[in-house]
Design an enzyme around this catalytic site. Structure first.
Site, PDB file in Angstrom:
ATOM      1  N   GLN A 101      37.985  49.372  23.309  1.00 30.06           N
ATOM      2  CA  GLN A 101      37.634  47.958  23.400  1.00 30.06           C
ATOM      3  C   GLN A 101      38.303  47.305  24.608  1.00 30.06           C
ATOM      4  O   GLN A 101      37.997  46.157  24.942  1.00 30.06           O
ATOM      5  CB  GLN A 101      38.074  47.229  22.127  1.00 30.06           C
ATOM      6  CG  GLN A 101      37.362  47.700  20.871  1.00 30.06           C
ATOM      7  CD  GLN A 101      37.955  47.078  19.618  1.00 30.06           C
ATOM      8  OE1 GLN A 101      38.971  47.536  19.095  1.00 30.06           O
ATOM      9  NE2 GLN A 101      37.333  46.018  19.137  1.00 30.06           N
ATOM     10  N   ASN A 102      39.211  48.024  25.249  1.00 30.29           N
ATOM     11  CA  ASN A 102      39.927  47.493  26.402  1.00 30.29           C
ATOM     12  C   ASN A 102      39.067  47.594  27.657  1.00 30.29           C
ATOM     13  O   ASN A 102      38.171  48.443  27.751  1.00 30.29           O
ATOM     14  CB  ASN A 102      41.242  48.244  26.609  1.00 30.29           C
ATOM     15  CG  ASN A 102      42.158  48.137  25.407  1.00 30.29           C
ATOM     16  OD1 ASN A 102      42.038  47.198  24.617  1.00 30.29           O
ATOM     17  ND2 ASN A 102      43.052  49.085  25.247  1.00 30.29           N
ATOM     18  N   ASP A 104      40.651  47.739  30.800  1.00 30.34           N
ATOM     19  CA  ASP A 104      41.643  47.966  31.850  1.00 30.34           C
ATOM     20  C   ASP A 104      41.507  49.295  32.572  1.00 30.34           C
ATOM     21  O   ASP A 104      42.174  49.527  33.587  1.00 30.34           O
ATOM     22  CB  ASP A 104      43.063  47.827  31.283  1.00 30.34           C
ATOM     23  CG  ASP A 104      43.301  48.670  30.034  1.00 30.34           C
ATOM     24  OD1 ASP A 104      42.765  49.794  29.953  1.00 30.34           O
ATOM     25  OD2 ASP A 104      44.038  48.193  29.135  1.00 30.34           O
ATOM     26  N   HIS A 119      33.459  47.440  26.049  1.00 29.76           N
ATOM     27  CA  HIS A 119      33.344  46.062  26.555  1.00 29.76           C
ATOM     28  C   HIS A 119      33.316  45.989  28.078  1.00 29.76           C
ATOM     29  O   HIS A 119      33.508  44.920  28.649  1.00 29.76           O
ATOM     30  CB  HIS A 119      34.504  45.216  26.017  1.00 29.76           C
ATOM     31  CG  HIS A 119      34.471  45.057  24.527  1.00 29.76           C
ATOM     32  ND1 HIS A 119      35.585  44.783  23.778  1.00 29.76           N
ATOM     33  CD2 HIS A 119      33.446  45.134  23.644  1.00 29.76           C
ATOM     34  CE1 HIS A 119      35.264  44.715  22.500  1.00 29.76           C
ATOM     35  NE2 HIS A 119      33.965  44.915  22.398  1.00 29.76           N
ATOM     36  N   CYS A 127      26.692  40.359  39.727  1.00 24.26           N
ATOM     37  CA  CYS A 127      25.948  39.105  39.869  1.00 24.26           C
ATOM     38  C   CYS A 127      24.989  38.979  38.708  1.00 24.26           C
ATOM     39  O   CYS A 127      24.213  39.896  38.409  1.00 24.26           O
ATOM     40  CB  CYS A 127      25.172  39.084  41.194  1.00 24.26           C
ATOM     41  SG  CYS A 127      24.088  37.631  41.357  1.00 24.26           S
ATOM     42  N   CYS A 130      21.032  38.877  40.419  1.00 19.94           N
ATOM     43  CA  CYS A 130      20.366  39.988  41.113  1.00 19.94           C
ATOM     44  C   CYS A 130      20.991  41.342  40.819  1.00 19.94           C
ATOM     45  O   CYS A 130      20.557  42.356  41.372  1.00 19.94           O
ATOM     46  CB  CYS A 130      20.349  39.743  42.615  1.00 19.94           C
ATOM     47  SG  CYS A 130      21.977  39.933  43.437  1.00 19.94           S
ATOM     48  N   LEU A 244      50.142  48.074  14.568  1.00 22.63           N
ATOM     49  CA  LEU A 244      51.117  47.191  13.944  1.00 22.63           C
ATOM     50  C   LEU A 244      50.392  46.022  13.289  1.00 22.63           C
ATOM     51  O   LEU A 244      49.640  45.305  13.939  1.00 22.63           O
ATOM     52  CB  LEU A 244      52.115  46.678  14.985  1.00 22.63           C
ATOM     53  CG  LEU A 244      53.154  47.692  15.481  1.00 22.63           C
ATOM     54  CD1 LEU A 244      53.914  47.135  16.687  1.00 22.63           C
ATOM     55  CD2 LEU A 244      54.133  48.043  14.366  1.00 22.63           C
ATOM     56  N   GLY A 245      50.603  45.835  11.993  1.00 28.43           N
ATOM     57  CA  GLY A 245      50.012  44.701  11.302  1.00 28.43           C
ATOM     58  C   GLY A 245      48.711  45.050  10.609  1.00 28.43           C
ATOM     59  O   GLY A 245      48.279  46.206  10.555  1.00 28.43           O
ATOM     60  N   ILE A 261      53.025  52.388  18.439  1.00 31.90           N
ATOM     61  CA  ILE A 261      52.016  53.367  18.831  1.00 31.90           C
ATOM     62  C   ILE A 261      52.585  54.481  19.711  1.00 31.90           C
ATOM     63  O   ILE A 261      52.394  55.671  19.422  1.00 31.90           O
ATOM     64  CB  ILE A 261      50.861  52.655  19.555  1.00 31.90           C
ATOM     65  CG1 ILE A 261      50.128  51.734  18.580  1.00 31.90           C
ATOM     66  CG2 ILE A 261      49.900  53.650  20.185  1.00 31.90           C
ATOM     67  CD1 ILE A 261      49.178  50.761  19.245  1.00 31.90           C
TER      68      ILE A 261
END
EC number: 2.3.1.286
Length: 275
Positions: A101-102, A104, A119, A127, A130, A244-245, A261
């Site tokens: 999902q990153n 980078d 993503h 653009c 075009c 975490l969480g 992680i």
């Protein structure tokens, strides 16, 4: 080996060909902030929305103005040991596909080859009229040349090349498309936009053929990631999450590892190599 390390090693042994889904939590050790806290709540104001970016010039000025501060942090980030561990797990044959999902690009820089950038990629610009494409660095350089006064600002880094900068953006000059003068946008799926269908199809095909699903560093609060857990459940695929969480899929998990992680992935890789 701690209990968590042993559980992850056992999961990989039992389900050796995994589809791995990663989120922002895997890149925080590379200095890129994440979006949500351990309860899955936003840490800061929500990111730019696609419809707002397309229809509102001020939103685009604010986005590109803040990017002058935030993009270099993301551009210069390096893969961390967690990225490297997943690349090595791919080499060992345990990762059939890595869906991230990153935006980078750090998985590829670490050496992973079978990657779906769900993503998109923030280092590319497109653009919207075009389909002209160029590098983010080129657009960043043009922004700096058009707005030399903005290059002196500093601010706290926010996720995905953003920054917590609040100034008067009304005088900011937005770089336009070289070819047609149209709206330039990073080649990423903004909130409120849809993931290209073929990316989803390719990832789901890989999930259907995999032995299980391993989620790393994602709260799964966004449906584009959560859908893979829903499909895994439908297809009776085991699901493990290392994050975490809480996650949106906690009720669907076969294994939940609420742990840091990087050290856990490193230890699991060491355990697999030792065996």
């Amino acid at each position: 080996m701690t209990e968590a390390h042993a559980e992850l090693v056992e999961f990989i042994h039992q389900y050796p060909r995994l589809l791995v889904l990663t989120g922002a939590g895997i890149s925080t050790d590379s200095g890129i902030p994440d979006y949500r806290d351990q309860q899955g709540q936003w840490k800061r104001q929500q990111p730019v929305q696609h419809p707002d970016f397309m229809r509102c010039e001020h939103t685009r000025k604010r986005y590109w103005g803040r990017s002058l501060v935030g993009w270099p942090v993301m551009r210069d980030a390096l893969p961390n040991p967690a990225h490297n561990a997943l690349a090595q797990l791919e080499q060992l044959g345990h990762v059939s596909l890595l869906v991230t999902q990153n935006v980078d690009g750090l998985h590829q820089r670490a050496g992973s080859h079978r990657v779906v950038d769900l993503h998109g990629r923030s280092d590319r610009v497109v653009c919207m009229s075009c389909d002209y494409r160029c590098s983010r660095n080129d657009t960043h350089r043009r922004s700096a040349e058009l707005n030399p006064d903005f290059t002196h600002y500093t601010a706290a880094t926010a996720p995905d090349g953003d920054a917590d900068l609040e100034v008067d953006f009304s005088r900011f000059r937005i770089p336009e498309c070289h070819r047609c003068g149209g709206i330039l946008k990073p080649d990423v799926v903004f909130f409120g936009d849809n993931v290209p269908k073929q990316r989803v199809v390719n990832a789901l095909d890989a999930l259907e053929a995999a032995d299980g699903l391993l989620v790393i560093g994602s709260s799964l609060m966004v449906y584009s990631g959560f859908r893979f857990c829903r499909k895994a459940q439908e297809w009776n695929k085991p699901i493990a999450a290392l994050t975490l969480g809480k996650t949106r899929a906690d009720a669907l998990l076969s294994l939940k590892l609420n742990a840091s992680i990087t050290p856990l992935l490193q230890a699991a890789l060491h355990g697999l190599n030792a065996q």
